[in-house]
Design a protein around this motif. Structure first.
Motif, PDB file in Angstrom:
ATOM      1  N   MET A 214       0.841  -1.174   0.000  1.00 43.14           N
ATOM      2  CA  MET A 214       0.000   0.000   0.000  1.00 43.14           C
ATOM      3  C   MET A 214       0.890   1.242   0.000  1.00 43.14           C
ATOM      4  SD  MET A 214      -2.988   1.085   2.736  1.00 43.14           S
ATOM      5  CE  MET A 214      -3.920  -0.399   2.440  1.00 43.14           C
ATOM      6  N   ARG A 215       0.444   2.300  -0.673  1.00 44.70           N
ATOM      7  CA  ARG A 215       1.158   3.577  -0.696  1.00 44.70           C
ATOM      8  C   ARG A 215       0.647   4.432   0.464  1.00 44.70           C
ATOM      9  NH1 ARG A 215      -0.586   2.830  -5.926  1.00 44.70           N
ATOM     10  NH2 ARG A 215      -2.067   4.554  -5.700  1.00 44.70           N
ATOM     11  N   VAL A 216       1.556   4.797   1.359  1.00 46.91           N
ATOM     12  CA  VAL A 216       1.184   5.475   2.598  1.00 46.91           C
ATOM     13  C   VAL A 216       1.869   6.834   2.680  1.00 46.91           C
ATOM     14  CG1 VAL A 216       1.169   5.318   5.121  1.00 46.91           C
ATOM     15  CG2 VAL A 216       0.957   3.236   3.731  1.00 46.91           C
ATOM     16  N   LEU A 217       1.072   7.850   2.974  1.00 45.43           N
ATOM     17  CA  LEU A 217       1.585   9.193   3.211  1.00 45.43           C
ATOM     18  C   LEU A 217       1.452   9.488   4.699  1.00 45.43           C
ATOM     19  CD1 LEU A 217       2.594  11.987   2.324  1.00 45.43           C
ATOM     20  CD2 LEU A 217       0.193  12.589   1.839  1.00 45.43           C
ATOM     21  N   VAL A 218       2.574   9.789   5.329  1.00 49.64           N
ATOM     22  CA  VAL A 218       2.611  10.138   6.748  1.00 49.64           C
ATOM     23  C   VAL A 218       2.872  11.635   6.840  1.00 49.64           C
ATOM     24  CG1 VAL A 218       3.812   9.795   8.942  1.00 49.64           C
ATOM     25  CG2 VAL A 218       3.447   7.852   7.395  1.00 49.64           C
ATOM     26  N   ILE A 219       1.994  12.351   7.547  1.00 47.36           N
ATOM     27  CA  ILE A 219       2.136  13.794   7.706  1.00 47.36           C
ATOM     28  C   ILE A 219       2.315  14.114   9.184  1.00 47.36           C
ATOM     29  CG2 ILE A 219       1.072  16.058   7.381  1.00 47.36           C
ATOM     30  CD1 ILE A 219      -0.575  14.789   5.084  1.00 47.36           C
ATOM     31  N   ASN A 220       3.446  14.718   9.505  1.00 49.44           N
ATOM     32  CA  ASN A 220       3.681  15.214  10.857  1.00 49.44           C
ATOM     33  C   ASN A 220       3.193  16.655  10.893  1.00 49.44           C
ATOM     34  OD1 ASN A 220       4.605  16.163  13.311  1.00 49.44           O
ATOM     35  ND2 ASN A 220       6.759  16.102  12.739  1.00 49.44           N
ATOM     36  N   GLY A 221       2.098  16.890  11.604  1.00 51.09           N
ATOM     37  CA  GLY A 221       1.486  18.214  11.672  1.00 51.09           C
ATOM     38  C   GLY A 221       2.028  19.114  12.759  1.00 51.09           C
ATOM     39  N   ASN A 222       3.107  18.706  13.422  1.00 49.85           N
ATOM     40  CA  ASN A 222       3.716  19.547  14.453  1.00 49.85           C
ATOM     41  C   ASN A 222       4.859  20.321  13.811  1.00 49.85           C
ATOM     42  OD1 ASN A 222       5.073  20.655  16.660  1.00 49.85           O
ATOM     43  ND2 ASN A 222       4.585  18.933  17.968  1.00 49.85           N
ATOM     44  N   PRO A 223       4.799  21.655  13.791  1.00 48.29           N
ATOM     45  CA  PRO A 223       5.862  22.423  13.140  1.00 48.29           C
ATOM     46  C   PRO A 223       7.183  22.437  13.894  1.00 48.29           C
ATOM     47  CG  PRO A 223       4.243  23.901  14.109  1.00 48.29           C
ATOM     48  CD  PRO A 223       3.704  22.508  14.270  1.00 48.29           C
ATOM     49  N   LYS A 224       7.190  22.008  15.165  1.00 47.18           N
ATOM     50  CA  LYS A 224       8.430  22.020  15.949  1.00 47.18           C
ATOM     51  C   LYS A 224       9.363  20.906  15.482  1.00 47.18           C
ATOM     52  CE  LYS A 224       7.306  21.295  20.122  1.00 47.18           C
ATOM     53  NZ  LYS A 224       7.100  21.184  21.568  1.00 47.18           N
ATOM     54  N   PRO A 225      10.659  21.197  15.380  1.00 45.83           N
ATOM     55  CA  PRO A 225      11.612  20.120  15.081  1.00 45.83           C
ATOM     56  C   PRO A 225      11.797  19.234  16.310  1.00 45.83           C
ATOM     57  CG  PRO A 225      12.761  22.200  15.385  1.00 45.83           C
ATOM     58  CD  PRO A 225      11.288  22.503  15.473  1.00 45.83           C
ATOM     59  N   ALA A 226      12.109  17.995  16.092  1.00 44.02           N
ATOM     60  CA  ALA A 226      12.407  17.034  17.162  1.00 44.02           C
ATOM     61  C   ALA A 226      11.283  16.934  18.189  1.00 44.02           C
ATOM     62  CB  ALA A 226      13.729  17.392  17.834  1.00 44.02           C
ATOM     63  N   SER A 227      10.062  16.846  17.735  1.00 43.20           N
ATOM     64  CA  SER A 227       8.905  16.722  18.624  1.00 43.20           C
ATOM     65  C   SER A 227       8.525  15.252  18.787  1.00 43.20           C
ATOM     66  CB  SER A 227       7.717  17.484  18.034  1.00 43.20           C
ATOM     67  OG  SER A 227       7.293  16.871  16.834  1.00 43.20           O
ATOM     68  N   LEU A 228       7.685  14.990  19.766  1.00 48.14           N
ATOM     69  CA  LEU A 228       7.137  13.644  19.922  1.00 48.14           C
ATOM     70  C   LEU A 228       6.363  13.258  18.667  1.00 48.14           C
ATOM     71  CD1 LEU A 228       6.505  11.074  21.536  1.00 48.14           C
ATOM     72  CD2 LEU A 228       4.551  12.315  22.544  1.00 48.14           C
ATOM     73  N   CYS A 229       5.630  14.204  18.089  1.00 48.78           N
ATOM     74  CA  CYS A 229       4.887  13.907  16.850  1.00 48.78           C
ATOM     75  C   CYS A 229       5.824  13.427  15.750  1.00 48.78           C
ATOM     76  CB  CYS A 229       4.106  15.130  16.384  1.00 48.78           C
ATOM     77  SG  CYS A 229       2.669  15.515  17.386  1.00 48.78           S
ATOM     78  N   GLN A 230       6.984  14.047  15.643  1.00 47.06           N
ATOM     79  CA  GLN A 230       7.957  13.611  14.638  1.00 47.06           C
ATOM     80  C   GLN A 230       8.394  12.176  14.925  1.00 47.06           C
ATOM     81  OE1 GLN A 230      12.064  15.052  14.757  1.00 47.06           O
ATOM     82  NE2 GLN A 230      11.863  15.510  12.561  1.00 47.06           N
ATOM     83  N   GLY A 231       8.684  11.879  16.175  1.00 46.15           N
ATOM     84  CA  GLY A 231       9.075  10.521  16.544  1.00 46.15           C
ATOM     85  C   GLY A 231       7.989   9.512  16.259  1.00 46.15           C
ATOM     86  N   LEU A 232       6.735   9.879  16.528  1.00 46.52           N
ATOM     87  CA  LEU A 232       5.609   8.987  16.256  1.00 46.52           C
ATOM     88  C   LEU A 232       5.460   8.739  14.752  1.00 46.52           C
ATOM     89  CD1 LEU A 232       3.081  10.561  18.769  1.00 46.52           C
ATOM     90  CD2 LEU A 232       4.121   8.277  18.971  1.00 46.52           C
ATOM     91  N   ALA A 233       5.576   9.807  13.972  1.00 43.79           N
ATOM     92  CA  ALA A 233       5.463   9.676  12.513  1.00 43.79           C
ATOM     93  C   ALA A 233       6.554   8.763  11.964  1.00 43.79           C
ATOM     94  CB  ALA A 233       5.529  11.055  11.855  1.00 43.79           C
ATOM     95  N   LEU A 234       7.781   8.963  12.430  1.00 41.21           N
ATOM     96  CA  LEU A 234       8.889   8.146  11.938  1.00 41.21           C
ATOM     97  C   LEU A 234       8.787   6.702  12.421  1.00 41.21           C
ATOM     98  CD1 LEU A 234      11.805  10.722  12.248  1.00 41.21           C
ATOM     99  CD2 LEU A 234      10.503  10.088  10.200  1.00 41.21           C
ATOM    100  N   SER A 235       8.318   6.486  13.646  1.00 35.88           N
ATOM    101  CA  SER A 235       8.128   5.122  14.150  1.00 35.88           C
ATOM    102  C   SER A 235       7.051   4.393  13.360  1.00 35.88           C
ATOM    103  CB  SER A 235       7.759   5.148  15.637  1.00 35.88           C
ATOM    104  OG  SER A 235       8.845   5.595  16.400  1.00 35.88           O
ATOM    105  N   TYR A 236       5.952   5.073  13.090  1.00 32.76           N
ATOM    106  CA  TYR A 236       4.882   4.505  12.267  1.00 32.76           C
ATOM    107  C   TYR A 236       5.438   4.125  10.891  1.00 32.76           C
ATOM    108  CZ  TYR A 236       0.326   4.199   9.921  1.00 32.76           C
ATOM    109  OH  TYR A 236      -0.773   3.781   9.202  1.00 32.76           O
TER     110      TYR A 236
END
Length: 191
Positions: free
Chosen positions: A1-23
């Protein structure tokens, strides 16, 4: 499947970024093709100054985001709740990218527009500084309701699961590590 992951937190090195990359790690390990976009790294004007009355030319990053949305079969949107809603930069991305003629089309005599991004699925991962139960049941989960009903499903994207993670501010390292593991597992078992 083709998956697009969007991190909607504009801060660098945020938990959201970590969650997006882990997913994304979990989804790649399961054999899916991924694109990851970070709202904080995109170069665009987030303000839709004239609404939809006067078209604003799309910056290259927004044109790429439209291309990514057309390419994707499934989306993961990871975002924090700031003052009960999405960060302004993420809201601006939605307003600038999900345009009439691209994401939906108006028809005379119809109350609802025609969705143009049908056939895609999505899931949401929302981080909070309040307990998840408080946000969902006391505040009414405005970000989920907005993204699910007023944005994604309006343009034809069917939203499945929504995962709340919080309170982030008081979470220790072990709890954050569990959330990152959960995100990886969700990516490996995406819907």
């Amino acid at each position: 499947m083709r998956v697009l992951v969007i991190n909607g937190n504009p801060k660098p090195a945020s938990l959201c970024q970590g969650l997006a990359l882990s997913y994304a790690l979990g989804a790649r390990a399961a054999g899916h093709t991924l694109r990851v976009r970070e709202v904080g790294q995109l170069d665009y004007e987030p303000d839709l100054r004239h609404g939809y009355d006067a078209p604003a030319p799309l910056e290259p990053d927004l044109l790429q985001m439209q291309h990514d949305l057309q390419w994707a079969e499934h989306l993961l949107l990871v975002a924090p709740v700031w003052w009960g809603t999405l960060p302004a930069r993420m809201q601006g991305l939605l307003e600038r990218v999900l345009l009439p003629g691209f994401a939906f089309r108006y028809h005379a005599g119809r109350a609802q527009p025609e969705p143009l991004l049908a056939g895609r699925s999505a899931e949401l991962m929302i981080t909070l500084d309040t307990p998840a139960w408080y946000y969902r049941y006391w505040q009414g989960a405005p970000v989920e309701r907005q993204l699910r009903r007023a944005v994604l499903e309006l343009v034809g994207i069917k939203v499945g699961r929504c995962r709340y993670l919080g309170p982030v501010r008081s979470a220790d390292d072990a709890r954050r590590a569990r959330w990152l593991d959960e995100a990886k597992t969700l990516g490996a078992t995406l819907i």
